[in-house]
Design a protein around this motif. Structure first.
Motif, PDB file in Angstrom:
ATOM      1  N   LEU A 155      -7.665  -0.572   8.930  1.00  0.00           N
ATOM      2  CA  LEU A 155      -7.875   0.779   9.454  1.00  0.00           C
ATOM      3  C   LEU A 155      -8.375   0.763  10.892  1.00  0.00           C
ATOM      4  O   LEU A 155      -8.249   1.770  11.597  1.00  0.00           O
ATOM      5  CB  LEU A 155      -8.836   1.545   8.548  1.00  0.00           C
ATOM      6  N   ALA A 156      -8.902  -0.344  11.347  1.00  0.00           N
ATOM      7  CA  ALA A 156      -9.310  -0.451  12.754  1.00  0.00           C
ATOM      8  C   ALA A 156      -8.095  -0.348  13.671  1.00  0.00           C
ATOM      9  O   ALA A 156      -8.223   0.023  14.833  1.00  0.00           O
ATOM     10  CB  ALA A 156     -10.046  -1.767  12.994  1.00  0.00           C
ATOM     11  N   ARG A 157      -6.921  -0.642  13.144  1.00  0.00           N
ATOM     12  CA  ARG A 157      -5.675  -0.527  13.932  1.00  0.00           C
ATOM     13  C   ARG A 157      -5.097   0.877  13.891  1.00  0.00           C
ATOM     14  O   ARG A 157      -4.183   1.189  14.631  1.00  0.00           O
ATOM     15  CB  ARG A 157      -4.640  -1.538  13.433  1.00  0.00           C
ATOM     16  N   GLY A 158      -5.608   1.732  12.993  1.00  0.00           N
ATOM     17  CA  GLY A 158      -5.125   3.100  12.908  1.00  0.00           C
ATOM     18  C   GLY A 158      -5.068   3.580  11.470  1.00  0.00           C
ATOM     19  O   GLY A 158      -5.217   2.791  10.534  1.00  0.00           O
ATOM     20  N   PRO A 159      -4.838   4.882  11.284  1.00  0.00           N
ATOM     21  CA  PRO A 159      -4.792   5.460   9.939  1.00  0.00           C
ATOM     22  C   PRO A 159      -3.688   4.824   9.091  1.00  0.00           C
ATOM     23  O   PRO A 159      -2.684   4.340   9.612  1.00  0.00           O
ATOM     24  CB  PRO A 159      -4.485   6.935  10.194  1.00  0.00           C
ATOM     25  N   ALA A 160      -3.907   4.864   7.760  1.00  0.00           N
ATOM     26  CA  ALA A 160      -2.914   4.317   6.837  1.00  0.00           C
ATOM     27  C   ALA A 160      -3.005   5.057   5.508  1.00  0.00           C
ATOM     28  O   ALA A 160      -4.065   5.509   5.101  1.00  0.00           O
ATOM     29  CB  ALA A 160      -3.150   2.826   6.624  1.00  0.00           C
ATOM     30  N   SER A 161      -1.861   5.142   4.841  1.00  0.00           N
ATOM     31  CA  SER A 161      -1.822   5.756   3.518  1.00  0.00           C
ATOM     32  C   SER A 161      -2.369   4.769   2.491  1.00  0.00           C
ATOM     33  O   SER A 161      -2.473   3.565   2.749  1.00  0.00           O
ATOM     34  CB  SER A 161      -0.385   6.140   3.156  1.00  0.00           C
ATOM     35  N   VAL A 162      -2.667   5.289   1.307  1.00  0.00           N
ATOM     36  CA  VAL A 162      -3.178   4.442   0.235  1.00  0.00           C
ATOM     37  C   VAL A 162      -2.156   3.356  -0.097  1.00  0.00           C
ATOM     38  O   VAL A 162      -2.520   2.183  -0.243  1.00  0.00           O
ATOM     39  CB  VAL A 162      -3.507   5.280  -1.021  1.00  0.00           C
ATOM     40  N   SER A 163      -0.889   3.721  -0.191  1.00  0.00           N
ATOM     41  CA  SER A 163       0.128   2.722  -0.542  1.00  0.00           C
ATOM     42  C   SER A 163       0.255   1.657   0.540  1.00  0.00           C
ATOM     43  O   SER A 163       0.453   0.480   0.242  1.00  0.00           O
ATOM     44  CB  SER A 163       1.479   3.382  -0.819  1.00  0.00           C
ATOM     45  N   GLU A 164       0.101   2.043   1.795  1.00  0.00           N
ATOM     46  CA  GLU A 164       0.114   1.073   2.897  1.00  0.00           C
ATOM     47  C   GLU A 164      -1.063   0.105   2.788  1.00  0.00           C
ATOM     48  O   GLU A 164      -0.913  -1.098   2.980  1.00  0.00           O
ATOM     49  CB  GLU A 164      -0.001   1.832   4.230  1.00  0.00           C
ATOM     50  N   LEU A 165      -2.232   0.660   2.477  1.00  0.00           N
ATOM     51  CA  LEU A 165      -3.422  -0.172   2.354  1.00  0.00           C
ATOM     52  C   LEU A 165      -3.343  -1.087   1.137  1.00  0.00           C
ATOM     53  O   LEU A 165      -3.884  -2.186   1.141  1.00  0.00           O
ATOM     54  CB  LEU A 165      -4.673   0.703   2.266  1.00  0.00           C
ATOM     55  N   ALA A 166      -2.659  -0.645   0.099  1.00  0.00           N
ATOM     56  CA  ALA A 166      -2.548  -1.431  -1.136  1.00  0.00           C
ATOM     57  C   ALA A 166      -1.557  -2.577  -1.012  1.00  0.00           C
ATOM     58  O   ALA A 166      -1.676  -3.573  -1.734  1.00  0.00           O
ATOM     59  CB  ALA A 166      -2.126  -0.519  -2.285  1.00  0.00           C
ATOM     60  N   ARG A 167      -0.598  -2.470  -0.125  1.00  0.00           N
ATOM     61  CA  ARG A 167       0.498  -3.432  -0.025  1.00  0.00           C
ATOM     62  C   ARG A 167       0.066  -4.902  -0.011  1.00  0.00           C
ATOM     63  O   ARG A 167       0.612  -5.696  -0.783  1.00  0.00           O
ATOM     64  CB  ARG A 167       1.361  -3.099   1.200  1.00  0.00           C
ATOM     65  N   PRO A 168      -0.906  -5.318   0.801  1.00  0.00           N
ATOM     66  CA  PRO A 168      -1.236  -6.750   0.849  1.00  0.00           C
ATOM     67  C   PRO A 168      -2.059  -7.258  -0.343  1.00  0.00           C
ATOM     68  O   PRO A 168      -2.295  -8.454  -0.445  1.00  0.00           O
ATOM     69  CB  PRO A 168      -2.027  -6.905   2.143  1.00  0.00           C
ATOM     70  N   PHE A 169      -2.476  -6.376  -1.239  1.00  0.00           N
ATOM     71  CA  PHE A 169      -3.368  -6.776  -2.325  1.00  0.00           C
ATOM     72  C   PHE A 169      -2.633  -6.896  -3.646  1.00  0.00           C
ATOM     73  O   PHE A 169      -1.713  -6.149  -3.938  1.00  0.00           O
ATOM     74  CB  PHE A 169      -4.526  -5.777  -2.471  1.00  0.00           C
ATOM     75  N   ASP A 170      -3.093  -7.838  -4.448  1.00  0.00           N
ATOM     76  CA  ASP A 170      -2.550  -8.025  -5.784  1.00  0.00           C
ATOM     77  C   ASP A 170      -3.455  -7.285  -6.767  1.00  0.00           C
ATOM     78  O   ASP A 170      -4.188  -7.899  -7.545  1.00  0.00           O
ATOM     79  CB  ASP A 170      -2.482  -9.524  -6.118  1.00  0.00           C
ATOM     80  N   MET A 171      -3.457  -5.945  -6.649  1.00  0.00           N
ATOM     81  CA  MET A 171      -4.267  -5.121  -7.547  1.00  0.00           C
ATOM     82  C   MET A 171      -3.567  -3.793  -7.766  1.00  0.00           C
ATOM     83  O   MET A 171      -2.730  -3.378  -6.965  1.00  0.00           O
ATOM     84  CB  MET A 171      -5.693  -4.924  -7.012  1.00  0.00           C
ATOM     85  N   ALA A 172      -3.913  -3.159  -8.860  1.00  0.00           N
ATOM     86  CA  ALA A 172      -3.313  -1.869  -9.205  1.00  0.00           C
ATOM     87  C   ALA A 172      -3.766  -0.799  -8.211  1.00  0.00           C
ATOM     88  O   ALA A 172      -4.862  -0.881  -7.642  1.00  0.00           O
ATOM     89  CB  ALA A 172      -3.715  -1.480 -10.617  1.00  0.00           C
ATOM     90  N   LEU A 173      -2.909   0.186  -8.005  1.00  0.00           N
ATOM     91  CA  LEU A 173      -3.212   1.280  -7.072  1.00  0.00           C
ATOM     92  C   LEU A 173      -4.541   1.972  -7.396  1.00  0.00           C
ATOM     93  O   LEU A 173      -5.319   2.251  -6.471  1.00  0.00           O
ATOM     94  CB  LEU A 173      -2.052   2.274  -7.052  1.00  0.00           C
TER      95      LEU A 173
ATOM     96  N   ARG B 204      -2.247  10.640   0.593  1.00  0.00           N
ATOM     97  CA  ARG B 204      -3.622  10.584   1.084  1.00  0.00           C
ATOM     98  C   ARG B 204      -3.683   9.502   2.148  1.00  0.00           C
ATOM     99  O   ARG B 204      -3.277   8.371   1.929  1.00  0.00           O
ATOM    100  CB  ARG B 204      -4.605  10.284  -0.043  1.00  0.00           C
ATOM    101  N   THR B 205      -4.205   9.873   3.318  1.00  0.00           N
ATOM    102  CA  THR B 205      -4.308   8.964   4.454  1.00  0.00           C
ATOM    103  C   THR B 205      -5.774   8.731   4.777  1.00  0.00           C
ATOM    104  O   THR B 205      -6.577   9.671   4.781  1.00  0.00           O
ATOM    105  CB  THR B 205      -3.579   9.552   5.681  1.00  0.00           C
ATOM    106  N   TYR B 206      -6.092   7.474   5.057  1.00  0.00           N
ATOM    107  CA  TYR B 206      -7.464   7.090   5.396  1.00  0.00           C
ATOM    108  C   TYR B 206      -7.526   6.639   6.839  1.00  0.00           C
ATOM    109  O   TYR B 206      -6.560   6.107   7.388  1.00  0.00           O
ATOM    110  CB  TYR B 206      -7.945   5.946   4.493  1.00  0.00           C
ATOM    111  N   GLN B 207      -8.695   6.839   7.441  1.00  0.00           N
ATOM    112  CA  GLN B 207      -8.969   6.316   8.775  1.00  0.00           C
ATOM    113  C   GLN B 207     -10.451   6.016   8.874  1.00  0.00           C
ATOM    114  O   GLN B 207     -11.251   6.520   8.086  1.00  0.00           O
ATOM    115  CB  GLN B 207      -8.530   7.284   9.864  1.00  0.00           C
TER     116      GLN B 207
END
Length: 113
Positions: free
Chosen positions: A27-45, A70-73
């Motif tokens: 998020l330091a690089r900019g806002p992201a959606s939940v699905s974007e933030l979840a992409r690199p992780f091996d965990m359920a949404l 939902r977008t986080y920043q």
């Protein structure tokens, strides 16, 4: 034991988890959606959403919802209290190291003869 503000305790708790720190880094690089933030992780949404909830409760991130997305920043100056606390702890430690360095640089009687 000194009592710290609940906000600082929540912040350090939130940052104590590697997944949440990785989300903050993203998020330091900019806002992201939940699905974007979840992409690199091996965990359920829902687990990602729970982590984001901890970050939001600590005041580190804020979210907005448009439709179904939902977008986080990062919250403005969110990490300032933690950085200030760390800075206050660092200064006394640096002073002690400076005094130790000066002591070690002082010649002894054996060295001057």
């Amino acid at each position: 034991m000194p009592k710290y503000s609940d906000g600082l305790d929540r912040m350090f708790h939130a940052l104590g988890d590697a997944s949440r720190r990785a989300m903050v880094e993203r998020l330091a690089r900019g806002p992201a959606s939940v699905s974007e933030l979840a992409r690199p992780f091996d965990m359920a949404l829902p687990s990602v959403v729970q982590h984001l909830g901890v970050l939001e409760a600590a005041g580190i991130v804020v979210s907005t919802k448009v439709g179904r997305v939902r977008t986080y920043q990062l919250a403005t100056d969110a990490l300032t209290p933690a950085a200030e606390w760390i800075s206050r702890q660092r200064l006394p430690a640096e002073r002690r190291l400076d005094r130790l360095g000066a002591f070690l640089d002082t010649p002894t009687d054996k060295e001057t003869t």
